[in-house]
Design a protein around this motif. Structure first.
Motif, PDB file in Angstrom:
ATOM      1  N   ASP A  70       0.827  -1.216   0.000  1.00 20.42           N
ATOM      2  CA  ASP A  70       0.000   0.000   0.000  1.00 20.42           C
ATOM      3  C   ASP A  70       0.853   1.254   0.000  1.00 20.42           C
ATOM      4  N   LEU A  71       1.979   1.223   0.717  1.00 19.99           N
ATOM      5  CA  LEU A  71       2.874   2.380   0.708  1.00 19.99           C
ATOM      6  C   LEU A  71       3.430   2.630  -0.688  1.00 19.99           C
ATOM      7  N   LEU A  72       3.828   1.562  -1.359  1.00 17.97           N
ATOM      8  CA  LEU A  72       4.424   1.726  -2.679  1.00 17.97           C
ATOM      9  C   LEU A  72       3.388   2.171  -3.700  1.00 17.97           C
ATOM     10  N   GLU A  73       2.153   1.680  -3.578  1.00 16.50           N
ATOM     11  CA  GLU A  73       1.097   2.048  -4.518  1.00 16.50           C
ATOM     12  C   GLU A  73       0.381   3.327  -4.132  1.00 16.50           C
ATOM     13  N   GLN A  74       0.853   3.990  -3.076  1.00 16.96           N
ATOM     14  CA  GLN A  74       0.319   5.273  -2.615  1.00 16.96           C
ATOM     15  C   GLN A  74      -1.153   5.171  -2.182  1.00 16.96           C
ATOM     16  N   ARG A  75      -1.536   4.032  -1.674  1.00 12.82           N
ATOM     17  CA  ARG A  75      -2.850   3.898  -1.055  1.00 12.82           C
ATOM     18  C   ARG A  75      -2.808   4.361   0.390  1.00 12.82           C
ATOM     19  N   LEU A  76      -1.709   4.072   1.065  1.00 13.95           N
ATOM     20  CA  LEU A  76      -1.546   4.486   2.459  1.00 13.95           C
ATOM     21  C   LEU A  76      -0.832   5.833   2.472  1.00 13.95           C
ATOM     22  N   VAL A  77      -1.580   6.889   2.165  1.00 11.25           N
ATOM     23  CA  VAL A  77      -1.004   8.234   2.087  1.00 11.25           C
ATOM     24  C   VAL A  77      -0.779   8.763   3.499  1.00 11.25           C
ATOM     25  N   CYS A  78       0.399   9.274   3.765  1.00 13.92           N
ATOM     26  CA  CYS A  78       0.727   9.825   5.083  1.00 13.92           C
ATOM     27  C   CYS A  78       1.868  10.816   4.927  1.00 13.92           C
ATOM     28  N   ASP A 137       5.614  12.479   5.218  1.00  8.70           N
ATOM     29  CA  ASP A 137       6.913  11.882   4.903  1.00  8.70           C
ATOM     30  C   ASP A 137       7.568  11.284   6.140  1.00  8.70           C
ATOM     31  N   THR A 138       7.415  11.943   7.272  1.00  5.58           N
ATOM     32  CA  THR A 138       8.013  11.421   8.509  1.00  5.58           C
ATOM     33  C   THR A 138       7.407  10.078   8.887  1.00  5.58           C
ATOM     34  N   THR A 139       6.088   9.966   8.765  1.00  4.97           N
ATOM     35  CA  THR A 139       5.417   8.704   9.086  1.00  4.97           C
ATOM     36  C   THR A 139       5.805   7.622   8.090  1.00  4.97           C
ATOM     37  N   ALA A 140       5.858   7.969   6.809  1.00  8.32           N
ATOM     38  CA  ALA A 140       6.260   6.995   5.795  1.00  8.32           C
ATOM     39  C   ALA A 140       7.682   6.489   6.048  1.00  8.32           C
ATOM     40  N   ALA A 141       8.564   7.394   6.453  1.00  4.37           N
ATOM     41  CA  ALA A 141       9.936   6.979   6.760  1.00  4.37           C
ATOM     42  C   ALA A 141       9.969   6.056   7.967  1.00  4.37           C
ATOM     43  N   LEU A 142       9.139   6.332   8.974  1.00  2.00           N
ATOM     44  CA  LEU A 142       9.090   5.471  10.160  1.00  2.00           C
ATOM     45  C   LEU A 142       8.582   4.073   9.803  1.00  2.00           C
ATOM     46  N   LEU A 143       7.542   4.012   8.986  1.00  2.00           N
ATOM     47  CA  LEU A 143       7.027   2.707   8.567  1.00  2.00           C
ATOM     48  C   LEU A 143       8.075   1.944   7.764  1.00  2.00           C
ATOM     49  N   GLU A 180      12.373  -0.858  -3.730  1.00  2.00           N
ATOM     50  CA  GLU A 180      11.617   0.392  -3.627  1.00  2.00           C
ATOM     51  C   GLU A 180      10.475   0.215  -2.626  1.00  2.00           C
ATOM     52  N   TYR A 181      10.439   1.071  -1.624  1.00  3.56           N
ATOM     53  CA  TYR A 181       9.389   1.047  -0.612  1.00  3.56           C
ATOM     54  C   TYR A 181       8.428   2.220  -0.763  1.00  3.56           C
ATOM     55  N   LEU A 182       8.969   3.369  -1.188  1.00  4.91           N
ATOM     56  CA  LEU A 182       8.168   4.581  -1.302  1.00  4.91           C
ATOM     57  C   LEU A 182       8.377   5.200  -2.675  1.00  4.91           C
ATOM     58  N   PRO A 183       7.343   5.867  -3.213  1.00  4.29           N
ATOM     59  CA  PRO A 183       7.543   6.579  -4.486  1.00  4.29           C
ATOM     60  C   PRO A 183       8.583   7.680  -4.364  1.00  4.29           C
ATOM     61  N   SER A 184       8.646   8.327  -3.205  1.00  8.13           N
ATOM     62  CA  SER A 184       9.613   9.413  -2.984  1.00  8.13           C
ATOM     63  C   SER A 184      10.703   8.952  -2.034  1.00  8.13           C
ATOM     64  N   GLN A 185      11.243   7.772  -2.281  1.00  9.53           N
ATOM     65  CA  GLN A 185      12.190   7.167  -1.351  1.00  9.53           C
ATOM     66  C   GLN A 185      13.478   7.972  -1.224  1.00  9.53           C
ATOM     67  N   GLY A 186      13.953   8.539  -2.334  1.00  7.05           N
ATOM     68  CA  GLY A 186      15.195   9.305  -2.279  1.00  7.05           C
ATOM     69  C   GLY A 186      15.101  10.517  -1.383  1.00  7.05           C
ATOM     70  N   ARG A 187      13.915  11.152  -1.367  1.00  8.67           N
ATOM     71  CA  ARG A 187      13.733  12.343  -0.548  1.00  8.67           C
ATOM     72  C   ARG A 187      13.767  12.012   0.943  1.00  8.67           C
ATOM     73  N   CYS A 188      13.327  10.794   1.294  1.00  5.19           N
ATOM     74  CA  CYS A 188      13.241  10.400   2.707  1.00  5.19           C
ATOM     75  C   CYS A 188      14.387   9.488   3.124  1.00  5.19           C
ATOM     76  N   LEU A 189      15.379   9.300   2.272  1.00  4.18           N
ATOM     77  CA  LEU A 189      16.414   8.308   2.544  1.00  4.18           C
ATOM     78  C   LEU A 189      17.138   8.572   3.861  1.00  4.18           C
ATOM     79  N   HIS A 190      17.541   9.802   4.085  1.00  2.00           N
ATOM     80  CA  HIS A 190      18.293  10.122   5.303  1.00  2.00           C
ATOM     81  C   HIS A 190      17.452   9.865   6.550  1.00  2.00           C
TER      82      HIS A 190
END
Length: 988
Positions: free
Chosen positions: A147-155, A157-163, A188-198
């Motif tokens: 769901d995270l990868l398909e952007q169904r579980l929208v949240c 960026d901080t929460t997505a990084a925690l998950l 790949e876990y997130l569509p914007s994974q590079g932005r949240c990598l750190h």
């Protein structure tokens, strides 16, 4: 002629093509010789994509039903809690559709030989602790990953990084920067994974030592609190054409605008669901929709989409709400109206009972961090211990790590089993062939699959976890003998558990934990209160074109930033507390996020200071525009607006006071050497600076709000909110007239005393009977009382001399008399010493100059005007004005300030005087009233209980309450018992 082994040629008999009967003939086979079996029908190969991304092939008969394929998948995965899952496929229109168990496979799936179905979670329980098996939680974690990868579980960026960090810990183990970066490049876990990598790497480093089981549990705990957890959008539009998204969950039907939830229709509110062509219809219970609308209508893209969503709603209602397996439906002999679709399978309660009762032996397995080849060891009752490769089970590709970690089953977080529908209602007949579903009536359906074990029917004790709640300082129960404003509560939406009450779930013993839970519970309520303005009221104003643009800009430019701040703050508190109350007692710290957010709160001081201007401009606009006034009054009648609308405008400033008090309790609890002590003290200092700067503004806001509320409740005065006027006390007294003591509602302000009576029958307004200025007033307390007053049964009297008039008033108790005389003396002294005296404007006919007042003080013309205005402008009846009238009590400005500081929220167990079971409810204490909800996610309260006049005590021996942390609320014969989860909560 020689024979070819294994082949036989059957000659066609004469006349066979014309349909004549074939002759019997004589067999030429040797004795005991048989023909070879007929060639089996060709098997259908069906591909199923599992949650780890691998595709498995299953062979079924072409005419098999969907349950056959489901059984093959469950058997191959050795999945015990299979009822939470389903198989989905894409329809010809491109929409994802669930495979129906009782319908033939070939009639559902278009191109069955080439379509690949995929395994997915169909029913998301509200608490992951309801999942009894570790393996099931593991599959849920994979679903969230998808769901995270398909952007169904929208949240955020901080929460997505925690998950994502928990998924990393589960799959590759402890933090290693090189391995983490390589793995994230390959996966790949997130569509914007590079932005949240750190941020992902930083959070993964904090999970050192967590086993895969712990990571899965924490992942589910965090995800379940997100707005879009388990949500699948179905695009629709309302009757006005506005684009919305519909969804269904365990609690009911949800309505979203974009990704923002704007409405929730709990199962307890819904009487019937139906669809007719593209229209999806929700019929509500009468007590929910009131006199306005009975059926809500939504338009979906096509009839198939409407029917698909209707089926999903039927399944969710049956799975989560019914306790027993639905019975099969008897088919109609001749005609059948509507759809025959019913849910097939076990309900959640049956599934939980079956697992807990040991219906199947546990399937322990040793799971390691991911490696190129991971095995799952399975032990069942019928099979020897074996290793099942993940080509037959589940496999998550990842980089290899050192030795894996095995684990045992996590303790299940207790949660109440889904209750049965509370308000049975006969299903209305179908109309026009439209398919319908009545959530109040148990739905029949086919039985369990033949290879599924039958669930246990034994009764199961429900486990109720509680959260903090509140209790206010109440007056005496022995107040007056006048009619009671009925506090009878509706049981709509709340099931009764009449069995023996279960034990509490394990909770941390630290007092700081319960303070943190109080912070979380009140923050949830505060965010819902902000949504009343930012979401619901905005929607109401958007429909009215006459609303001034300046007012819209002023209102929402000051409320929206505060709402967004609290939304992000709530997510952080939820995530931290989820870790705190998990099975591993990790991250027992709160001061760091409090300090960061309280410092950010200092930046919003300018917004808080403008709330006074917002309240003033809104009042002016409603007086100038009749249309806006109508929108305002109509909105206040909606259930979502459970308080006077202008009370919600005060919530942001009042929340600062709550936060300061909570931080004060944390600082008092922590010793100086505690790791959270410094951060909590710094956070307390930051919020104290804001509250100090806004204290005068908040006092003025509360006074303006109270005057505006009274202005709408009183008939006969137009300028109640005059500059410099302050509210002091309101309450019910008895005035001596020629007819004896008569009930009056009295209001004391800083410059005058108003006394009123109830309006015409059926009206909720009060008409002014007289006014006395405080300047020059003389108060005489009669002790002992005069003879004529004693004869009327009113011993607690006092006399007022003002404006050449004499007014004799009687209180119901000595305590009430002392409150009134004390406030009157203080106000008279202040008025006499003040040089300013606001102008008093009242109709001339209400200003009597001599003699006691009588019932004829208002003229017939005024009576007619009052009656007409009252019937056109209904008012809520749980305000302090009405409660004081019916309970024969009073409330002062100091009481209002104390109530503001003690607003609380949380779960409580409630028990009526004569009931045999406890009922779990989300309770909000505000404005001297308890509001009851099924859960904290509900939008509208089920019922309310005004507390003025109630006494609070502990149960007596005669009450037969043998539980800890129980308090008793009583007003005359009305008795309620409430049970809290801890000593701290009970004392609060």
């Amino acid at each position: 002629m020689g024979e070819i082994a294994g082949t036989y040629r059957v000659l066609q008999a004469a006349g066979a093509r014309l349909g004549t009967q074939a002759p019997g003939g004589v067999s030429t086979l040797e004795p005991g010789q048989k023909l070879p079996p007929r060639v089996q029908e060709k098997q259908l190969q069906v591909g199923v994509k599992l949650l780890d991304g691998t595709v498995e092939a299953f062979s079924i008969e072409p005419k098999s039903d969907g349950q056959t394929l489901l059984n093959l998948v469950w058997r191959r995965l050795n999945l015990t809690e299979c009822d939470y899952f389903g198989l989905e496929f894409q329809s010809a229109q491109g929409c994802w559709v669930w495979l129906e168990p009782v319908k033939p496979f070939g009639r559902q799936v278009p191109r069955p030989r080439t379509t690949v179905l995929r395994l997915a979670v169909k029913f998301f329980p509200p608490d992951p602790g309801q999942l009894q098996e570790e393996y099931t939680r593991y599959l849920f974690a994979l679903q969230l990953k998808r769901d995270l990868l398909e952007q169904r579980l929208v949240c955020a960026d901080t929460t997505a990084a925690l998950l994502t960090s928990h998924l990393l810990q589960s799959e590759i183990g402890d933090y290693d920067e090189i391995l983490d970066r390589e793995h994230l490049k390959a996966s790949e876990y997130l569509p914007s994974q590079g932005r949240c990598l750190h941020r992902i790497l930083e959070l993964h480093q904090q999970h050192m030592g967590q086993t895969p089981a712990e990571s899965d549990f924490q992942l589910l705990e965090i995800a379940r609190k997100l707005d879009l957890y388990g949500i699948r959008f179905h695009a629709a539009s309302d009757k006005e054409g506005a684009k919305i998204n519909l969804a269904v969950s365990h609690m009911g039907i949800l309505v979203f605008q974009g990704t923002t939830k704007i409405n929730t229709f709990n199962w307890s509110k819904v009487r019937k669901l139906s669809f007719k062509r593209k229209r999806f219809l929700i019929k509500l219970h009468p007590e929910v929709h009131g006199p306005y609308q009975d059926t809500l209508e939504f338009i979906l893209g096509s009839r198939d989409e409407s029917k698909s969503f209707w089926k999903l709603c039927v399944e969710h209602h049956t799975f989560f709400r019914l306790a027993d397996q639905p019975k099969p439906k008897t088919k109609a002999v001749l005609f059948s109206r509507g759809s025959s679709f019913r849910y097939s399978g076990r309900t959640q309660k049956q599934l939980v009972d079956y697992i807990k009762d040991g219906g199947m032996r546990r399937t322990p397995y040793d799971r390691k961090h991911s490696a190129p080849h991971v095995s799952v060891r399975v032990l069942t009752a019928d099979l020897p211990r074996q290793s099942i490769s993940l080509t037959e089970g589940m496999r998550t590709p990842a980089l290899p790590t050192p030795a894996g970690t095995s684990f045992s089953r996590l303790p299940a977080s207790p949660s109440p089993p889904p209750g049965q529908p509370e308000l049975p209602d006969a299903q209305a007949p179908h109309s026009n062939g439209a398919a319908e579903h009545n959530p109040d009536v148990p739905q029949p359906g086919p039985g369990l699959p033949t290879d599924s074990p039958l669930p246990s029917r034994s009764s199961q004790k429900s486990q109720l976890g509680l959260s903090p709640t509140s209790q206010g300082t109440l007056g005496s129960a022995e107040q007056g003998s006048f009619p009671l404003l009925s506090p009878v509560l509706s049981d709509a939406g709340a099931g009764m558990d009449n069995e023996e009450e279960p034990k509490h779930k394990r909770l941390p013993e630290d007092k700081a934990y319960f303070i943190a839970k109080e912070l979380l519970a009140t923050e949830r309520t505060h965010l819902k209160d902000l949504e009343v303005i930012t979401v619901w009221f905005r929607s109401a104003l958007a429909k009215e074109e006459t609303v001034p643009t300046t007012l819209m800009t002023l209102l929402f430019s000051n409320m929206d930033p505060v709402y967004e701040f609290h939304r992000a703050f709530l997510q952080e508190v939820e995530q931290r507390l989820a870790l705190w109350e998990g099975p591993f007692d990790a991250h027992q710290r709160l001061g760091d996020i409090l300090l960061r957010n309280m410092r950010q709160l200092q930046e919003f001081t300018s917004y808080f200071q403008k709330h006074d201007e917002v309240l003033t401009e809104l009042e002016k606009a409603t007086r100038c525009s009749k249309k806006l006034e109508a929108v305002y009054k109509e909105f206040e009648l909606q259930k979502v607006c459970y308080l006077p609308l202008n009370a919600f405008l005060l919530k942001p400033s009042q929340r600062l006071v709550h936060l300061r008090l909570l931080l004060s309790r944390l600082c008092e609890h922590y010793p100086p050497g505690h790791h959270d002590y410094a951060d909590c003290h710094s956070a307390l200092q930051a919020v104290s600076e804001v509250t100090t700067a806004l204290q005068h503004n908040l006092t003025r806001l509360e006074n303006s709000q109270k005057l505006a509320e009274l202005q709408r409740a009183l008939v006969g005065i137009d300028n109640l909110a005059a500059p410099g006027r302050e509210f002091i006390r309101e309450g019910c007294l008895h005035k001596l007239t020629r007819k004896g003591l008569q009930q009056r509602m009295v209001f004391l302000f800083s410059d005058m005393l108003l006394y009123t009576s109830k309006g015409v029958p059926g009206s909720s307004h009060f008409r002014i009977r007289g006014l006395l200025p405080l300047h020059g007033m003389l108060l005489i307390v009669l002790d002992p009382p005069v003879e004529e007053v004693q004869s009327e049964g009113g011993p607690h009297c006092f006399t007022i001399y003002a404006a050449q008039r004499t007014l004799v008033l009687a209180a119901s108790t000595r305590l009430e008399k002392d409150k009134w005389t004390r406030d009157l003396s203080t106000a008279i002294q202040a008025a006499n010493s003040s040089s300013s005296n606001p102008a008093l404007a009242l109709p001339a006919s209400t200003m009597r100059t001599s003699g006691p007042s009588s019932s004829s003080e208002v003229s017939e013309e005024q009576e007619a005007e009052v009656a007409a205005w009252s019937t056109q402008s209904p008012h809520r009846v749980n305000t302090t004005v009405h409660v004081c009238w019916y309970r024969n009590t009073s409330v002062s400005r100091a009481d209002h300030s104390a109530a503001v500081e003690n607003q609380l929220s949380g779960y409580l167990l409630r028990k009526f005087k004569n009931s045999s079971g406890w009922q779990k409810l989300w309770v909000v204490f505000t404005n001297f009233c308890l509001f009851f909800y099924k859960s904290h996610q509900d939008t509208c309260p089920l019922a309310s209980l005004p507390l003025l006049g109630y006494s609070v005590s502990v149960p007596r021996e005669a009450d037969s309450i043998h539980k800890d942390y129980v308090f008793k609320l009583q007003f005359r014969s009305h008795v309620y018992f409430f049970r809290a989860e801890s000593k701290y909560t009970f004392e609060r």
